[in-house]
Design a protein around this motif. Structure first.
Motif, PDB file in Angstrom:
ATOM      1  N   ALA A  63       0.811  -1.222   0.000  1.00 38.47           N
ATOM      2  CA  ALA A  63       0.000   0.000   0.000  1.00 38.47           C
ATOM      3  C   ALA A  63       0.844   1.271   0.000  1.00 38.47           C
ATOM      4  CB  ALA A  63      -0.968   0.010   1.185  1.00 38.47           C
ATOM      5  N   SER A  64       2.071   1.195  -0.516  1.00 37.73           N
ATOM      6  CA  SER A  64       2.916   2.389  -0.642  1.00 37.73           C
ATOM      7  C   SER A  64       2.874   2.863  -2.091  1.00 37.73           C
ATOM      8  CB  SER A  64       4.351   2.076  -0.205  1.00 37.73           C
ATOM      9  OG  SER A  64       4.390   1.645   1.130  1.00 37.73           O
ATOM     10  N   ARG A  65       1.725   3.346  -2.524  1.00 40.07           N
ATOM     11  CA  ARG A  65       1.523   3.660  -3.935  1.00 40.07           C
ATOM     12  C   ARG A  65       2.348   4.860  -4.400  1.00 40.07           C
ATOM     13  NH1 ARG A  65      -2.684   0.936  -6.189  1.00 40.07           N
ATOM     14  NH2 ARG A  65      -3.820  -0.401  -4.757  1.00 40.07           N
ATOM     15  N   ALA A  66       2.552   5.815  -3.512  1.00 41.20           N
ATOM     16  CA  ALA A  66       3.353   6.992  -3.897  1.00 41.20           C
ATOM     17  C   ALA A  66       4.785   6.582  -4.212  1.00 41.20           C
ATOM     18  CB  ALA A  66       3.324   8.028  -2.774  1.00 41.20           C
ATOM     19  N   LEU A  67       5.353   5.706  -3.384  1.00 42.34           N
ATOM     20  CA  LEU A  67       6.717   5.232  -3.623  1.00 42.34           C
ATOM     21  C   LEU A  67       6.771   4.364  -4.878  1.00 42.34           C
ATOM     22  CD1 LEU A  67       9.601   5.244  -2.644  1.00 42.34           C
ATOM     23  CD2 LEU A  67       9.059   3.350  -1.093  1.00 42.34           C
ATOM     24  N   ALA A  68       5.724   3.561  -5.083  1.00 45.91           N
ATOM     25  CA  ALA A  68       5.667   2.731  -6.288  1.00 45.91           C
ATOM     26  C   ALA A  68       5.673   3.605  -7.544  1.00 45.91           C
ATOM     27  CB  ALA A  68       4.415   1.863  -6.259  1.00 45.91           C
ATOM     28  N   LYS A  69       4.887   4.686  -7.510  1.00 46.09           N
ATOM     29  CA  LYS A  69       4.833   5.598  -8.661  1.00 46.09           C
ATOM     30  C   LYS A  69       6.199   6.229  -8.917  1.00 46.09           C
ATOM     31  CE  LYS A  69       1.636   8.992 -10.579  1.00 46.09           C
ATOM     32  NZ  LYS A  69       0.421   9.807 -10.324  1.00 46.09           N
ATOM     33  N   LYS A  70       6.905   6.547  -7.839  1.00 42.71           N
ATOM     34  CA  LYS A  70       8.247   7.130  -7.967  1.00 42.71           C
ATOM     35  C   LYS A  70       9.200   6.145  -8.643  1.00 42.71           C
ATOM     36  CE  LYS A  70      11.927   9.179  -5.130  1.00 42.71           C
ATOM     37  NZ  LYS A  70      12.360   9.502  -3.737  1.00 42.71           N
ATOM     38  N   HIS A  71       9.123   4.873  -8.238  1.00 36.68           N
ATOM     39  CA  HIS A  71       9.968   3.841  -8.861  1.00 36.68           C
ATOM     40  C   HIS A  71       9.652   3.709 -10.350  1.00 36.68           C
ATOM     41  CE1 HIS A  71      11.848   2.689  -5.222  1.00 36.68           C
ATOM     42  NE2 HIS A  71      10.863   1.992  -4.701  1.00 36.68           N
ATOM     43  N   LEU A  72       8.371   3.742 -10.693  1.00 35.18           N
ATOM     44  CA  LEU A  72       7.974   3.541 -12.090  1.00 35.18           C
ATOM     45  C   LEU A  72       8.390   4.708 -12.976  1.00 35.18           C
ATOM     46  CD1 LEU A  72       4.441   2.019 -11.432  1.00 35.18           C
ATOM     47  CD2 LEU A  72       6.482   0.814 -12.225  1.00 35.18           C
ATOM     48  N   LYS A  73       8.286   5.922 -12.447  1.00 37.04           N
ATOM     49  CA  LYS A  73       8.742   7.084 -13.216  1.00 37.04           C
ATOM     50  C   LYS A  73      10.254   7.035 -13.436  1.00 37.04           C
ATOM     51  CE  LYS A  73       5.031  10.348 -12.122  1.00 37.04           C
ATOM     52  NZ  LYS A  73       4.668  11.617 -11.478  1.00 37.04           N
ATOM     53  N   LYS A  74      10.982   6.569 -12.423  1.00 38.07           N
ATOM     54  CA  LYS A  74      12.436   6.426 -12.570  1.00 38.07           C
ATOM     55  C   LYS A  74      12.763   5.335 -13.595  1.00 38.07           C
ATOM     56  CE  LYS A  74      16.709   5.948  -9.934  1.00 38.07           C
ATOM     57  NZ  LYS A  74      17.319   5.746  -8.599  1.00 38.07           N
ATOM     58  N   ALA A  75      11.948   4.278 -13.616  1.00 34.82           N
ATOM     59  CA  ALA A  75      12.141   3.210 -14.603  1.00 34.82           C
ATOM     60  C   ALA A  75      12.028   3.758 -16.015  1.00 34.82           C
ATOM     61  CB  ALA A  75      11.121   2.095 -14.378  1.00 34.82           C
ATOM     62  N   LEU A  76      11.059   4.650 -16.246  1.00 32.61           N
ATOM     63  CA  LEU A  76      10.891   5.246 -17.575  1.00 32.61           C
ATOM     64  C   LEU A  76      12.005   6.235 -17.902  1.00 32.61           C
ATOM     65  CD1 LEU A  76       7.026   5.731 -17.668  1.00 32.61           C
ATOM     66  CD2 LEU A  76       8.385   4.194 -19.086  1.00 32.61           C
ATOM     67  N   GLN A  77      12.600   6.832 -16.877  1.00 28.42           N
ATOM     68  CA  GLN A  77      13.760   7.690 -17.118  1.00 28.42           C
ATOM     69  C   GLN A  77      14.957   6.866 -17.577  1.00 28.42           C
ATOM     70  OE1 GLN A  77      14.341   9.795 -13.435  1.00 28.42           O
ATOM     71  NE2 GLN A  77      12.593  11.169 -13.749  1.00 28.42           N
ATOM     72  N   LEU A  78      15.097   5.678 -16.998  1.00 31.04           N
ATOM     73  CA  LEU A  78      16.196   4.789 -17.393  1.00 31.04           C
ATOM     74  C   LEU A  78      15.953   4.184 -18.768  1.00 31.04           C
ATOM     75  CD1 LEU A  78      17.048   2.830 -14.108  1.00 31.04           C
ATOM     76  CD2 LEU A  78      18.402   4.593 -15.224  1.00 31.04           C
ATOM     77  N   ASP A  79      14.715   3.749 -19.005  1.00 30.96           N
ATOM     78  CA  ASP A  79      14.378   3.094 -20.273  1.00 30.96           C
ATOM     79  C   ASP A  79      13.008   3.595 -20.722  1.00 30.96           C
ATOM     80  OD1 ASP A  79      13.998   1.476 -22.438  1.00 30.96           O
ATOM     81  OD2 ASP A  79      13.729  -0.378 -21.303  1.00 30.96           O
ATOM     82  N   GLU A  80      13.003   4.538 -21.630  1.00 30.77           N
ATOM     83  CA  GLU A  80      11.743   5.157 -22.049  1.00 30.77           C
ATOM     84  C   GLU A  80      10.835   4.193 -22.797  1.00 30.77           C
ATOM     85  OE1 GLU A  80      13.519   7.215 -26.140  1.00 30.77           O
ATOM     86  OE2 GLU A  80      12.921   8.465 -24.439  1.00 30.77           O
ATOM     87  N   SER A  81      11.363   3.048 -23.216  1.00 32.08           N
ATOM     88  CA  SER A  81      10.551   2.046 -23.921  1.00 32.08           C
ATOM     89  C   SER A  81      10.036   0.950 -22.993  1.00 32.08           C
ATOM     90  CB  SER A  81      11.366   1.419 -25.061  1.00 32.08           C
ATOM     91  OG  SER A  81      12.451   0.676 -24.540  1.00 32.08           O
ATOM     92  N   CYS A  82      10.104   1.175 -21.684  1.00 36.59           N
ATOM     93  CA  CYS A  82       9.669   0.152 -20.724  1.00 36.59           C
ATOM     94  C   CYS A  82       8.144   0.096 -20.663  1.00 36.59           C
ATOM     95  CB  CYS A  82      10.262   0.431 -19.341  1.00 36.59           C
ATOM     96  SG  CYS A  82       9.909  -0.869 -18.131  1.00 36.59           S
ATOM     97  N   VAL A  83       7.554  -0.787 -21.439  1.00 32.99           N
ATOM     98  CA  VAL A  83       6.101  -0.952 -21.498  1.00 32.99           C
ATOM     99  C   VAL A  83       5.542  -1.365 -20.137  1.00 32.99           C
ATOM    100  CG1 VAL A  83       4.268  -2.385 -22.495  1.00 32.99           C
ATOM    101  CG2 VAL A  83       6.087  -1.486 -23.957  1.00 32.99           C
ATOM    102  N   ARG A  84       6.280  -2.185 -19.446  1.00 36.62           N
ATOM    103  CA  ARG A  84       5.812  -2.672 -18.147  1.00 36.62           C
ATOM    104  C   ARG A  84       5.564  -1.524 -17.175  1.00 36.62           C
ATOM    105  NH1 ARG A  84       9.353  -6.614 -14.185  1.00 36.62           N
ATOM    106  NH2 ARG A  84       7.630  -7.428 -12.902  1.00 36.62           N
ATOM    107  N   ALA A  85       6.468  -0.557 -17.128  1.00 41.04           N
ATOM    108  CA  ALA A  85       6.308   0.592 -16.235  1.00 41.04           C
ATOM    109  C   ALA A  85       5.075   1.405 -16.616  1.00 41.04           C
ATOM    110  CB  ALA A  85       7.554   1.469 -16.272  1.00 41.04           C
ATOM    111  N   THR A  86       4.844   1.575 -17.919  1.00 39.63           N
ATOM    112  CA  THR A  86       3.675   2.324 -18.381  1.00 39.63           C
ATOM    113  C   THR A  86       2.382   1.621 -17.988  1.00 39.63           C
ATOM    114  OG1 THR A  86       4.946   3.200 -20.249  1.00 39.63           O
ATOM    115  CG2 THR A  86       2.554   3.299 -20.424  1.00 39.63           C
ATOM    116  N   LEU A  87       2.344   0.303 -18.148  1.00 40.31           N
ATOM    117  CA  LEU A  87       1.155  -0.464 -17.770  1.00 40.31           C
ATOM    118  C   LEU A  87       0.864  -0.336 -16.279  1.00 40.31           C
ATOM    119  CD1 LEU A  87       1.679  -3.735 -19.848  1.00 40.31           C
ATOM    120  CD2 LEU A  87      -0.275  -2.185 -20.047  1.00 40.31           C
TER     121      LEU A  87
END
Length: 401
Positions: free
Chosen positions: A203-227
């Motif tokens: 239930a730490s959704r804010a931290l999860a969102k932060k991780h996912l945005k960083k994932a897209l910064q590392l790899d802008e083609s990361c479909v998994r992060a977008t989903l």
């Protein structure tokens, strides 16, 4: 005919023979023997080993070569090669014995000693003894001055931490390598997705969102992060934002349009926008005429305008891009149409076609790794075979999308 294992042993045997001959030639030069002096024959045990090899007895051959080959600066590389061969054959315990025996020799150079430690770490990983492998790798990273060896040790340590699902530690090790090795950004992005999933479960959704945005910064083609970001938006009731997120996926990786369709449908239906979903499907169809898009459109038209309109739409689209899945769906529509028109039982020819398409679809491959060819029914973000991240995608073509 020699198999791969026997061929590998033969190559090592040649190396041993060369090493023995070179070593003996050196001894002759050291003793200042004249060129006309009779050359000293290779060890009898070496030829015994070759005999085992030619009789397709690789285990006996390897053991003989180990016994005949003394450890010195001329033969240490061959000992390392034998250890690698044992590990490749699934006998990592024997590889450990060889490499530990080498480390017990005090006369080896620091570089050679570090090479052996790296191989020993690989042996321990093959045996599943990760703690000992990690200690060896940490020691190499702390004390070695060889950049190439340090990079190999870091790669191995990252592999170990990934297997242990120690995502934070793996990220710490790999982060300094991004500049020189940009391909490492993709696995790192997926580790951040793994961390996000853990945070969502806690239930730490804010931290999860932060991780996912960083994932897209590392790899802008990361479909998994977008989903995953789209799912978070939907959980918060932000269906429009979720659709905007999902609309990026065709630009990230067009082959993943079928992967995103269930989430896209869910987002539109939650905000009661069936017309918007239909328009979006037509836009996707212009980018990629995939079977799953055609079937989704057919289902919408079927519900709103009836089965005959759905047959017209699906049949027209399949003329341009025929597929087995599309044909199967079209047959279902024809069978339903006949029932609605009063036929007590569908045309037997349609039922026969349906039987064949069902059988073919039952055995088809839905997803395939673009790196090693591993086939999978369900989507997996890391290939179980080659262990590459993000290489498994929906199959495209007559039997797929």
């Amino acid at each position: 005919m020699l198999d791969v294992a026997l061929l590998s042993v033969l190559l090592v045997a040649i190396a041993i023979g060369y090493g023995l001959g070179y070593h003996q030639a050196g001894r002759r030069r050291h003793r200042s023997l004249s060129p006309s002096a009779p050359s000293q024959a290779l060890s009898r045990d070496y030829f015994v080993g070759l005999n085992y090899l030619l009789n397709e007895q690789p285990d006996e051959a390897i053991n003989t070569f180990i016994n005949v080959l003394a450890v010195n600066s001329d033969t240490v590389d061959t000992h390392i090669a034998l250890g690698k061969l044992f590990r490749a054959r699934g006998e990592a315990d024997k590889a450990v014995s060889i490499h530990q025996n080498l480390l017990a020799r005090p006369a080896l150079s620091q570089h050679t000693n570090e090479q052996i430690q790296l191989e020993l770490a690989r042996d321990f990983m093959a045996l599943g003894v990760h703690d000992r492998a990690q200690r060896l790798l940490n020691t190499l990273l702390e004390h070695s001055s060889d950049d190439e060896l340090r990079y190999a040790a870091k790669q191995l340590l990252v592999d170990l931490l990934e297997r242990e699902k120690a995502w934070h530690q793996a990220l710490e090790v790999i982060q300094p390598l991004f500049k020189q090795h940009p391909k490492l950004r993709r696995p790192a992005a997926h580790w951040l997705c793994e961390l996000a999933i853990e945070e969502i479960s806690e239930a730490s959704r804010a931290l999860a969102k932060k991780h996912l945005k960083k994932a897209l910064q590392l790899d802008e083609s990361c479909v998994r992060a977008t989903l995953l970001l789209a799912e978070l938006e939907m959980d918060n009731g932000h269906y429009g934002r979720a659709i905007e997120r999902l609309d990026n996926i065709p630009r990230q990786e067009i082959a993943h349009i079928p992967t995103m369709l269930p989430a896209l449908k869910n987002a539109y239906l939650r905000r009661n926008d069936e017309a918007g979903f239909e328009a979006h499907l037509y836009r996707l169809l212009e980018q990629a005429p995939y079977t799953s898009i055609i079937i989704s459109l057919g289902q919408l038209v079927h519900q709103r305008d009836g089965v005959d309109k759905a047959i017209e739409l699906v049949g027209e689209r399949l003329r341009a891009v025929p597929s087995l899945g599309g044909l199967d769906y079209l047959i279902d529509l024809y069978i339903e149409s006949q029932r609605l028109n009063g036929k007590s039982s569908p045309d037997t020819r349609l039922l026969l076609l349906k039987h064949h398409t069902d059988a073919l679809l039952l055995n088809r491959t839905r997803h395939r790794c673009r790196h090693c060819g591993f086939a999978s029914d369900a989507l997996q973000w890391q290939c179980p075979s080659c262990r590459y991240w993000g290489t498994i995608k929906p199959v495209i073509g007559v039997e797929g999308e």
